[in-house]
Design a protein around this motif. Structure first.
Motif, PDB file in Angstrom:
ATOM      1  N   LEU A   1       0.865  -1.173   0.000  1.00  0.00           N
ATOM      2  CA  LEU A   1       0.000   0.000   0.000  1.00  0.00           C
ATOM      3  C   LEU A   1       0.903   1.225   0.000  1.00  0.00           C
ATOM      4  CD1 LEU A   1      -3.073   0.900   0.300  1.00  0.00           C
ATOM      5  CD2 LEU A   1      -2.478   1.321   2.698  1.00  0.00           C
ATOM      6  N   VAL A   2       0.869   1.975  -1.099  1.00  0.00           N
ATOM      7  CA  VAL A   2       1.732   3.144  -1.252  1.00  0.00           C
ATOM      8  C   VAL A   2       1.041   4.344  -0.627  1.00  0.00           C
ATOM      9  CG1 VAL A   2       2.975   4.597  -2.877  1.00  0.00           C
ATOM     10  CG2 VAL A   2       2.648   2.166  -3.379  1.00  0.00           C
ATOM     11  N   THR A   3       1.703   4.970   0.358  1.00  0.00           N
ATOM     12  CA  THR A   3       1.156   6.135   1.055  1.00  0.00           C
ATOM     13  C   THR A   3       2.076   7.336   0.849  1.00  0.00           C
ATOM     14  OG1 THR A   3       2.276   5.982   3.205  1.00  0.00           O
ATOM     15  CG2 THR A   3       0.452   4.452   2.802  1.00  0.00           C
ATOM     16  N   SER A   4       1.643   8.473   1.328  1.00  0.00           N
ATOM     17  CA  SER A   4       2.462   9.678   1.196  1.00  0.00           C
ATOM     18  C   SER A   4       3.698   9.629   2.088  1.00  0.00           C
ATOM     19  CB  SER A   4       1.616  10.918   1.531  1.00  0.00           C
ATOM     20  OG  SER A   4       1.093  10.825   2.853  1.00  0.00           O
ATOM     21  N   GLN A   5       3.682   8.782   3.144  1.00  0.00           N
ATOM     22  CA  GLN A   5       4.825   8.670   4.056  1.00  0.00           C
ATOM     23  C   GLN A   5       5.739   7.497   3.722  1.00  0.00           C
ATOM     24  OE1 GLN A   5       1.587   8.598   5.359  1.00  0.00           O
ATOM     25  NE2 GLN A   5       1.449  10.792   5.816  1.00  0.00           N
ATOM     26  N   GLY A   6       5.344   6.639   2.810  1.00  0.00           N
ATOM     27  CA  GLY A   6       6.098   5.441   2.476  1.00  0.00           C
ATOM     28  C   GLY A   6       5.143   4.322   2.108  1.00  0.00           C
ATOM     29  N   THR A   7       5.652   3.111   2.015  1.00  0.00           N
ATOM     30  CA  THR A   7       4.836   1.969   1.606  1.00  0.00           C
ATOM     31  C   THR A   7       4.799   0.942   2.718  1.00  0.00           C
ATOM     32  OG1 THR A   7       5.413   2.316  -0.715  1.00  0.00           O
ATOM     33  CG2 THR A   7       4.548   0.156  -0.126  1.00  0.00           C
ATOM     34  N   VAL A   8       3.609   0.397   2.960  1.00  0.00           N
ATOM     35  CA  VAL A   8       3.446  -0.618   3.993  1.00  0.00           C
ATOM     36  C   VAL A   8       2.870  -1.871   3.344  1.00  0.00           C
ATOM     37  CG1 VAL A   8       1.137   0.230   4.642  1.00  0.00           C
ATOM     38  CG2 VAL A   8       2.463  -1.142   6.256  1.00  0.00           C
ATOM     39  N   LEU A   9       3.352  -3.031   3.776  1.00  0.00           N
ATOM     40  CA  LEU A   9       2.816  -4.299   3.284  1.00  0.00           C
ATOM     41  C   LEU A   9       1.521  -4.603   4.022  1.00  0.00           C
ATOM     42  CD1 LEU A   9       6.073  -6.488   3.164  1.00  0.00           C
ATOM     43  CD2 LEU A   9       5.012  -5.175   1.309  1.00  0.00           C
ATOM     44  N   VAL A  10       0.497  -5.009   3.265  1.00  0.00           N
ATOM     45  CA  VAL A  10      -0.804  -5.317   3.839  1.00  0.00           C
ATOM     46  C   VAL A  10      -1.129  -6.779   3.552  1.00  0.00           C
ATOM     47  CG1 VAL A  10      -3.272  -4.802   3.836  1.00  0.00           C
ATOM     48  CG2 VAL A  10      -1.609  -2.948   3.550  1.00  0.00           C
TER      49      VAL A  10
END
Length: 262
Positions: free
Chosen positions: A107-116
């Motif tokens: 999941l690409v966010t404005s603060q970085g990417t997190v695995l979901v």
């Protein structure tokens, strides 16, 4: 009458009992320690599960390596867009006694990417066949889920290895997976519990962790080991008393056939 206690046979028995008593004490204390550890961990997980959701960035950050176990299963929220082109599946994951895969989508966010971890899907026809995976929602989404530390061989009990088919892994290890992605990752990963907008079809959700036991089995083992101390001492005393009784009876009745072997 009690000189038989100094015979080699009885000296060996005394030594055995004196060895067993501290051994049973140690084993009981070890099991009780495991009970305390599991109870504390269960209490922490229960508290984390019941906590209100907080933004992901309050508990995790990009390049953190992982998140501490103190925040394991805390509910977090984050906004972003799924990157289905770098989606992975995690092998050898069982749900409802059926072998399958977890679906891991960045999941690409404005603060970085997190695995979901979007959930579980049934395995294909063979172990190496790609499973059927429902696509993630397109566009902006708000994800809510349980924060998990990165998986390792020690924490998961799963032995990692290479040579897997493309797009498949054995561990949700953010450091290893991050080496294959074009963007930096948050230290932990999210176990999906809800998202807006919802997908038309989705993998089966990962069940809420069961913390009902809380180390109760370890407590039962601890009590069992400590009861063995009483059994050992009681049996030791009973054998001595019986031997003394038989010797006394033989001394009082010379006609009695034989005497107990000292």
């Amino acid at each position: 009458m009690y000189r038989f206690l100094l015979t080699p046979r009885w000296l060996g028995l005394h030594l055995l009992v004196l060895v067993l008593i501290p051994a049973f004490v140690f084993l009981g204390r070890w099991q009780y320690g495991r009970f305390e550890e599991k109870s504390a961990a269960g209490d922490l997980i229960t508290a984390n599960l019941s906590s209100a959701s907080v933004p992901l960035t309050t508990l995790d950050r990009v390049g953190a390596g992982t998140v501490p176990n103190t925040v394991k299963y805390r509910s977090v929220t984050v906004d972003g867009r799924y990157d289905a082109t770098h989606e992975l599946v995690v092998r050898r994951r069982t749900q409802n006694s059926v072998l399958g895969f977890y679906v891991i989508t960045p999941l690409v966010t404005s603060q970085g990417t997190v695995l979901v971890n979007r959930g579980w899907v049934k395995a294909g026809a063979t172990a190496d066949a790609p499973p059927e995976v429902p696509p993630p929602p397109t566009g902006d989404v708000t994800v809510t889920g349980r924060l998990r530390p990165t998986e390792t061989e020690d924490s998961s009990g799963i032995r990692n290895r290479g040579g897997l088919p493309p797009g498949q892994v054995l561990l949700i290890n953010t450091a290893d997976i991050g080496k294959t992605l074009p963007y930096p990752l948050f230290g932990g990963f999210i176990e999906l519990t809800g998202q807006q907008p919802q997908a038309a079809t989705a993998p089966d959700p990962v069940p809420r962790p069961d913390v009902s036991e809380g180390g109760g089995l370890n407590l039962a083992y601890a009590v069992q080991w400590w009861l063995f101390i009483g059994v050992a001492v009681g049996g030791w005393a009973l054998l001595m008393r019986r031997e003394a009784h038989d010797l006394r009876a033989a001394a009082e009745d010379p006609a009695r056939e034989g005497a107990p072997t000292p």
